[in-house]
Design a protein around this motif. Sequence first.
Motif, PDB file in Angstrom:
ATOM      1  N   HIS A 279     -33.505  -2.850 -35.729  1.00  0.00           N
ATOM      2  CA  HIS A 279     -34.388  -3.763 -34.997  1.00  0.00           C
ATOM      3  C   HIS A 279     -33.919  -3.910 -33.560  1.00  0.00           C
ATOM      4  CE1 HIS A 279     -37.333  -5.162 -37.734  1.00  0.00           C
ATOM      5  NE2 HIS A 279     -36.473  -5.552 -38.641  1.00  0.00           N
ATOM      6  N   MET A 280     -32.592  -3.999 -33.409  1.00  0.00           N
ATOM      7  CA  MET A 280     -32.021  -4.136 -32.072  1.00  0.00           C
ATOM      8  C   MET A 280     -32.327  -2.907 -31.229  1.00  0.00           C
ATOM      9  SD  MET A 280     -28.201  -5.451 -31.805  1.00  0.00           S
ATOM     10  CE  MET A 280     -27.288  -4.234 -30.936  1.00  0.00           C
ATOM     11  N   THR A 281     -32.193  -1.722 -31.846  1.00  0.00           N
ATOM     12  CA  THR A 281     -32.456  -0.478 -31.114  1.00  0.00           C
ATOM     13  C   THR A 281     -33.918  -0.412 -30.687  1.00  0.00           C
ATOM     14  OG1 THR A 281     -30.848   0.515 -32.588  1.00  0.00           O
ATOM     15  CG2 THR A 281     -32.130   2.001 -31.220  1.00  0.00           C
ATOM     16  N   VAL A 282     -34.822  -0.705 -31.634  1.00  0.00           N
ATOM     17  CA  VAL A 282     -36.247  -0.622 -31.297  1.00  0.00           C
ATOM     18  C   VAL A 282     -36.602  -1.697 -30.267  1.00  0.00           C
ATOM     19  CG1 VAL A 282     -38.556  -0.878 -32.231  1.00  0.00           C
ATOM     20  CG2 VAL A 282     -36.881   0.414 -33.472  1.00  0.00           C
ATOM     21  N   GLY A 283     -36.028  -2.898 -30.429  1.00  0.00           N
ATOM     22  CA  GLY A 283     -36.282  -3.956 -29.453  1.00  0.00           C
ATOM     23  C   GLY A 283     -35.803  -3.567 -28.073  1.00  0.00           C
ATOM     24  N   SER A 284     -34.607  -2.964 -27.987  1.00  0.00           N
ATOM     25  CA  SER A 284     -34.106  -2.505 -26.695  1.00  0.00           C
ATOM     26  C   SER A 284     -35.007  -1.426 -26.129  1.00  0.00           C
ATOM     27  CB  SER A 284     -32.704  -1.928 -26.846  1.00  0.00           C
ATOM     28  OG  SER A 284     -31.876  -2.834 -27.478  1.00  0.00           O
ATOM     29  N   ALA A 285     -35.519  -0.543 -27.009  1.00  0.00           N
ATOM     30  CA  ALA A 285     -36.399   0.525 -26.550  1.00  0.00           C
ATOM     31  C   ALA A 285     -37.677  -0.060 -25.965  1.00  0.00           C
ATOM     32  CB  ALA A 285     -36.723   1.478 -27.698  1.00  0.00           C
ATOM     33  N   VAL A 286     -38.242  -1.076 -26.652  1.00  0.00           N
ATOM     34  CA  VAL A 286     -39.465  -1.693 -26.132  1.00  0.00           C
ATOM     35  C   VAL A 286     -39.178  -2.387 -24.808  1.00  0.00           C
ATOM     36  CG1 VAL A 286     -41.189  -3.470 -26.575  1.00  0.00           C
ATOM     37  CG2 VAL A 286     -40.515  -1.945 -28.388  1.00  0.00           C
ATOM     38  N   PHE A 287     -38.018  -3.039 -24.717  1.00  0.00           N
ATOM     39  CA  PHE A 287     -37.657  -3.694 -23.453  1.00  0.00           C
ATOM     40  C   PHE A 287     -37.543  -2.666 -22.332  1.00  0.00           C
ATOM     41  CE2 PHE A 287     -34.560  -5.420 -20.426  1.00  0.00           C
ATOM     42  CZ  PHE A 287     -35.218  -6.587 -20.092  1.00  0.00           C
ATOM     43  N   ALA A 288     -36.900  -1.522 -22.638  1.00  0.00           N
ATOM     44  CA  ALA A 288     -36.752  -0.478 -21.628  1.00  0.00           C
ATOM     45  C   ALA A 288     -38.107   0.078 -21.217  1.00  0.00           C
ATOM     46  CB  ALA A 288     -35.852   0.636 -22.158  1.00  0.00           C
ATOM     47  N   GLY A 329     -30.180   6.573 -22.652  1.00  0.00           N
ATOM     48  CA  GLY A 329     -29.172   5.909 -21.825  1.00  0.00           C
ATOM     49  C   GLY A 329     -29.543   4.454 -21.588  1.00  0.00           C
ATOM     50  N   LYS A 330     -30.819   4.220 -21.265  1.00  0.00           N
ATOM     51  CA  LYS A 330     -31.252   2.830 -21.014  1.00  0.00           C
ATOM     52  C   LYS A 330     -31.144   1.990 -22.274  1.00  0.00           C
ATOM     53  CE  LYS A 330     -34.331   3.770 -17.258  1.00  0.00           C
ATOM     54  NZ  LYS A 330     -35.708   3.835 -16.788  1.00  0.00           N
ATOM     55  N   VAL A 331     -31.536   2.598 -23.409  1.00  0.00           N
ATOM     56  CA  VAL A 331     -31.472   1.854 -24.675  1.00  0.00           C
ATOM     57  C   VAL A 331     -30.028   1.495 -24.990  1.00  0.00           C
ATOM     58  CG1 VAL A 331     -31.873   2.000 -27.147  1.00  0.00           C
ATOM     59  CG2 VAL A 331     -33.579   2.865 -25.585  1.00  0.00           C
ATOM     60  N   LEU A 332     -29.106   2.456 -24.804  1.00  0.00           N
ATOM     61  CA  LEU A 332     -27.705   2.175 -25.113  1.00  0.00           C
ATOM     62  C   LEU A 332     -27.160   1.109 -24.183  1.00  0.00           C
ATOM     63  CD1 LEU A 332     -26.233   5.700 -25.884  1.00  0.00           C
ATOM     64  CD2 LEU A 332     -26.960   3.921 -27.449  1.00  0.00           C
ATOM     65  N   ALA A 333     -27.540   1.171 -22.896  1.00  0.00           N
ATOM     66  CA  ALA A 333     -27.076   0.148 -21.959  1.00  0.00           C
ATOM     67  C   ALA A 333     -27.554  -1.221 -22.417  1.00  0.00           C
ATOM     68  CB  ALA A 333     -27.603   0.446 -20.559  1.00  0.00           C
ATOM     69  N   SER A 334     -28.786  -1.293 -22.908  1.00  0.00           N
ATOM     70  CA  SER A 334     -29.269  -2.612 -23.300  1.00  0.00           C
ATOM     71  C   SER A 334     -28.645  -3.057 -24.619  1.00  0.00           C
ATOM     72  CB  SER A 334     -30.795  -2.616 -23.269  1.00  0.00           C
ATOM     73  OG  SER A 334     -31.352  -2.846 -24.471  1.00  0.00           O
ATOM     74  N   ILE A 335     -28.286  -2.104 -25.496  1.00  0.00           N
ATOM     75  CA  ILE A 335     -27.544  -2.485 -26.705  1.00  0.00           C
ATOM     76  C   ILE A 335     -26.164  -3.015 -26.327  1.00  0.00           C
ATOM     77  CG2 ILE A 335     -26.421  -1.561 -28.765  1.00  0.00           C
ATOM     78  CD1 ILE A 335     -28.797   0.217 -29.154  1.00  0.00           C
ATOM     79  N   PHE A 336     -25.546  -2.367 -25.322  1.00  0.00           N
ATOM     80  CA  PHE A 336     -24.250  -2.856 -24.837  1.00  0.00           C
ATOM     81  C   PHE A 336     -24.399  -4.277 -24.318  1.00  0.00           C
ATOM     82  CE2 PHE A 336     -21.322  -3.563 -21.309  1.00  0.00           C
ATOM     83  CZ  PHE A 336     -20.131  -3.432 -21.986  1.00  0.00           C
ATOM     84  N   PHE A 337     -25.520  -4.544 -23.645  1.00  0.00           N
ATOM     85  CA  PHE A 337     -25.766  -5.892 -23.132  1.00  0.00           C
ATOM     86  C   PHE A 337     -25.814  -6.911 -24.272  1.00  0.00           C
ATOM     87  CE2 PHE A 337     -28.756  -9.208 -21.744  1.00  0.00           C
ATOM     88  CZ  PHE A 337     -28.051  -9.679 -20.665  1.00  0.00           C
TER      89      PHE A 337
END
Lengths: 385, 173
Positions: A279-288, A329-337
Motif C-alpha cells: 500500500h505504501m509503495t502504491v501510495g508513493s507511486a500515486v503521489f509521485a 527512484g521517485k517512489v523509493l525516495a518517497s518511501i524513504f521519506f
Amino acid sequence: MDFFFELPLWVQAALKGLAVIAVIFPIAGACSMAERKVSAWIQDRPGPSRAIPPWFAIIPIIGPFLQRLGAFHLLADGGKLLFKEDPLPGHVNKFYFVMAPLVAMIPALSTVAFVPFGAYVSEAKQVVPLILANVDVGLLGVFALASLGVYSLILAGWASNSKYPFLGGVRASAQLISYELSMTLSVLPVFLWINAPGQSGSLSLARVVEYQSQPGFLGGMWFVFLMPVSAFIFLVALFAETNRQPFDMPESEADLVGGFHTEYGSFKWSLFFVAEYSHMTVGSAVFALLFLGGWNPLPWVSLQTLGGWLHLTGHPVVLGILSVLIFIGKVLASIFFFMWVRWTLPRFRYDQVMRIGWKQLLPLSILNLIVYTCIIGGMEYFGHR
Amino acid sequence: MSNSLFYFFAALTLLSAGAVVFLRNAVAAALSFFVSLCCTGVLFVMLDAYLLAFMLILVYAGAVVALFLFIIMLLDMQGGTRKPFTKASMVASAIAGALLLVGVGVFAKHSEFAATAATLPADSSFSTDLKVYGASLFTTYLLPVQVIGFLLLIAMLGVIVLSKRFDGAEDIQ
C-alpha cells in the motif's frame, strides 16, 4: 514481443497478474529490510548486519559489504517466517482469522494494475504510458481498491476474539474512513486543473503526468509547486491510510501490544506487512504521479527533452527503461521519506488523530478545493488558458 | 465466457444479499453485504460502466460497510433473541412483499427501462466519461438528485435528534 499478444486473453491476464506478484512481493520484503536499516542509520546504530550465506562470505570485498548492508536478512527473515510454526490460537473465529491476511493481499496487489510506471515515445512521437489496465478512471480505481484494505484489519481484529486486537480493529475502521475524505478532496484540484472545460473529462493518472511534461513555465511545473496544500493534505492522509507512524493507531504497540495482529504469527503475520508495504509503495507511486511529475526527470525537463539530450529518440526501449528507473527512484525516495518521518514525529493520541482528520484536514481540503476552483474559474473568465 | 461470468456473479450477488438477511451474526451479515456490493460492482464492469462500478466500490463497499462494521463492533452487538413475528405482521409483510414484486415486474415490463440492445445508444460514453455523468446529473436528473439529497439531510437530522441528549429539553426525551 508479438508472441505475447497472440496468447489467449486469460493467459495474458494471468501472466500480468503473476508479474505484479513477482514485483510487489519482493519490493514489500525489501521495504521491511530498508525500514530496519534506515531506522538503524537514523538512530546511529549498525542495524541488521550479520546474516550471510557461507558461499558469499568467501568473496573478498563484496561479501562483507553486502553483509554489513544487511542484504541477506531479507532471505533469512523470509525463510524463517515461511518455515516456523504457524500458530492458530484456540479462542479465535477460525474462518475469518485465516481469511483476514488473504483479504489484506487482494487490494494490496490489485491496485498496482491502475498505476502507470513509465512511458516510451512511439515512432509517431507519442508518449505511450506503461500500465497494466489503462482505463480512464485510473485514480478512482486505485482509491476504490485501496479502500478495501481496511477490511483485513477489521476482520483480523474481530476474529482474534480478544481485547487488544478488537480495539485495533475498531480504531482502524474509524481512522481509515476519516482520512479517505480528505484524501479524495485533496486531489480534486489537480483534476480540475488538467481537465479544461469543453473537453471530455479524465481521471487517468497518465494524463496528469502528460500535463506536467508540457513546455512552458506553467506546463512543466510539477503540481507539488502549483498546489502545495493539496500535496501536503494528500501526504498526511496517505500516512493515515497506510497506518504509518505517526498514525499507526491500529497497531500502536505501546498501548495495544500489537493491535490487530497481536494473535497472528509466522507467515500470516508477515502477509499483513507485505500488504502494508505494498500500500505504501502504491501510495508513493500515486503521489509521485500526481505531484512529482511521474517519470519526468526534473521540473520543467520532460522525458522527451531528456531523450533529445541523450540522443535516445530512436530507441523507445532504452527510453522506456530510463523512464521506469526515474519513476522507481521517485517512489523509493518517497518511501524513504515515510521511514524518515517515522523516527522524527512521535505517535499521535487517538483523539488527536480524530481531531486532525475531521476538524483540521477536512476543512482545509474543502477550503483548498474552493480556492483552486475560484482560481481556475477566474483564469477561464479572463482567458488565460 | 461472459455469459457464464454474469450468471456466476448474479447468483453470488443474490446469495450474499440473502445471507445479509438470514445470518444471525451481525459481522457476518455486514460482510455478506460487502460481498454483494463487490459482485454488483463486477456486474457493472461487465456492462462497461467502470465509473459506476468504482463509485459503488469506493462509497459503499469501501466506506459505508466499514462504518457498519465500526458501529457493530463499537456497540459489541450479540446475536440476542427477538420476539417471534405475530400473525398480523406476517400477513402484512407477505402482502407488502407481493405488492413490491408486482410493482417491480410491471415497471420492468412496461416502462422505458425495458430497453433492448437495439434501443440503447451505441456509444459507450457512459462507461468512463465523467462529463456525460456530470451533465446528466445537473440537467435531466437534477430534481431526483436534489430530492434524494434533501431526504438524506432529513434522515441525518432525525438521527441527531433521536440520538443526542439535549440538556434542559425534557419534552424530547
